[in-house]
Design an enzyme around this catalytic site. Structure first.
Site, short mmCIF file in Angstrom:
data_model
loop_
_atom_site.label_atom_id
_atom_site.label_comp_id
_atom_site.label_asym_id
_atom_site.label_seq_id
_atom_site.Cartn_x
_atom_site.Cartn_y
_atom_site.Cartn_z
N GLU A 76 -8.84 77.19 -18.53
CA GLU A 76 -10.07 78.04 -18.24
C GLU A 76 -10.65 76.43 -18.06
O GLU A 76 -11.57 77.22 -17.04
CB GLU A 76 -9.92 79.11 -19.01
CG GLU A 76 -9.39 80.18 -19.41
CD GLU A 76 -9.68 81.37 -18.34
OE1 GLU A 76 -11.08 81.72 -18.88
OE2 GLU A 76 -9.32 81.48 -17.64
N GLU A 129 -35.66 66.94 -31.08
CA GLU A 129 -34.88 67.06 -30.48
C GLU A 129 -35.99 67.96 -29.10
O GLU A 129 -35.75 68.13 -28.00
CB GLU A 129 -33.55 67.37 -30.13
CG GLU A 129 -32.88 66.76 -31.05
CD GLU A 129 -33.02 65.28 -29.95
OE1 GLU A 129 -33.34 64.31 -30.02
OE2 GLU A 129 -31.67 64.09 -31.41
N HIS A 137 -22.54 70.17 -32.91
CA HIS A 137 -22.65 69.18 -33.74
C HIS A 137 -21.00 69.35 -33.99
O HIS A 137 -20.65 69.30 -34.67
CB HIS A 137 -23.05 69.11 -34.62
CG HIS A 137 -24.08 67.96 -34.84
ND1 HIS A 137 -25.27 67.70 -36.18
CD2 HIS A 137 -25.28 67.45 -33.65
CE1 HIS A 137 -26.07 66.64 -35.83
NE2 HIS A 137 -26.67 67.07 -34.46
N HIS A 170 -28.15 72.19 -27.92
CA HIS A 170 -27.45 70.65 -29.01
C HIS A 170 -26.64 70.86 -29.88
O HIS A 170 -27.87 72.13 -31.24
CB HIS A 170 -28.91 70.03 -28.87
CG HIS A 170 -28.62 68.79 -30.30
ND1 HIS A 170 -27.21 68.01 -29.18
CD2 HIS A 170 -28.77 68.49 -31.39
CE1 HIS A 170 -26.81 67.18 -30.13
NE2 HIS A 170 -27.50 67.69 -31.08
N HIS A 219 -22.02 61.70 -31.51
CA HIS A 219 -22.96 62.00 -32.51
C HIS A 219 -22.82 63.73 -32.18
O HIS A 219 -22.90 64.94 -32.87
CB HIS A 219 -24.45 61.99 -31.42
CG HIS A 219 -25.89 62.89 -31.73
ND1 HIS A 219 -26.80 62.51 -32.20
CD2 HIS A 219 -25.80 63.98 -32.64
CE1 HIS A 219 -27.80 63.34 -32.06
NE2 HIS A 219 -26.95 64.27 -32.85
O1 2HA Z 1 -31.76 69.05 -35.52
O2 2HA Z 1 -29.14 67.59 -34.41
O3 2HA Z 1 -30.04 65.38 -33.11
C1 2HA Z 1 -31.20 67.74 -35.24
C2 2HA Z 1 -30.55 67.19 -34.63
C3 2HA Z 1 -30.82 66.09 -34.30
ZN ZN Z 2 -28.04 66.18 -33.33
#
Ligand code: 2HA
Ligand code: ZN
Length: 266
Positions: A165, A111, A137, A135, A206
């Site tokens: 908050e 990414e 998940h 990033h 995602h």
């Molecule tokens: O690194 O999260 O979006 C793997 C991911 C791709």
């Molecule tokens: Zn990801």
């Protein structure tokens, strides 16, 4: 170890402990401050050149710490030099050198285009204060993205109403991008467009991208959003009969001296 690397590694592992980084999920980039580059310079021993699919000339000469593509956040503290690395963006913004880490042929995160374009966008809208793009998940914010249309107003109102908050932590709201193929230039362009307005952007089905000045702020932002999503889903499951009103959101913003995004209130 250099403090900036210690702090970076701690954030990677904190995200793993939260359950946000199954397998190789998620990635972190940090734009180093000049004194941190100097602190780490004695580590720089290699130079591997890589091309970039996007023009990041706005970041020419900047140094970043990045997680490795296919590497697991869980393993970062055990072997930092294999799972993270330091890169320097070329003077023409078309590629970068790997100066430390990412050993055994690893590359920076898949990414990286999204990260670098998000850095450019946030640097512009924060007068250069943004240093972190993250990033992850997290399960609840991802689950929530199945229950709404990909609409920032709808999402932001849900989150603001789900924990008091929230309107103080992200008064601009949170953006949301409909499902797209991850890892490429198109999703990088679309995310960087949204992150100009919102400090965090959900990728439907995602995960999430968050930005901030420091590791603490960025982790805290994602943590707050994820907690609000968890509360919302629990309350929705139990049956919501009342919530925080727009009037209360305005009172809250005034009390804490933040400018809440009025477009999202009625
Ligand atoms: O690194 O999260 O979006 C793997 C991911 C791709
Ligand atoms: Zn990801």
């Amino acid at each position: 170890m250099q403090k900036v690397l210690e702090d970076y590694i701690r954030m990677c592992y904190d995200g793993f402990l939260q359950g946000w980084h199954e397998r190789n999920g998620g990635n972190l980039t940090y734009r180093m401050r000049p004194e941190e580059v100097e602190d780490c310079r004695s580590l720089f021993s290699q130079s591997r050149h890589m091309e970039l699919p996007v023009d990041v000339s706005a970041l020419a000469g900047e140094y970043f710490i990045s997680t490795g593509s296919g590497r697991f956040m869980r393993n970062v503290p055990l072997a930092p030099q294999e799972n993270i690395g330091i890169i320097r963006i070329d003077d023409d913004g078309r590629g970068y050198e790997i100066l430390w880490g990412l050993e055994n042929g690893a590359r920076p995160t898949s990414e990286l285009p999204s990260h670098l374009m998000n850095h450019i966008a946030r640097i512009q809208v924060t007068d250069g204060r943004c240093h972190v793009i993250y990033h992850a998940h997290p399960a609840n914010i991802t689950a929530l993205s199945y229950t709404i249309e990909p609409d920032a107003r709808v999402l932001s109102r849900i989150l603001w109403q789900s924990e008091t908050e929230c309107a103080v932590v992200f008064p601009e709201g949170v953006g949301i991008l409909d499902w797209m193929i991850p890892g490429g230039t198109d999703i990088a362009v679309e995310t960087s467009r949204l992150i100009r307005t919102y400090p965090a952007v959900v990728w439907a089905f995602h995960g999430i991208f968050g930005s901030g000045e420091t590791f603490d702020e960025t982790f805290g932002l994602v943590h707050t959003i994820e907690k609000a999503a968890e509360i919302y889903l629990k309350a929705k499951g139990a049956g919501i009969i009342r919530t925080i009103s727009d009037e209360q959101l305005r009172i809250l913003a005034k009390a804490f001296g933040v400018h809440i995004n009025e477009d999202f209130l009625s």
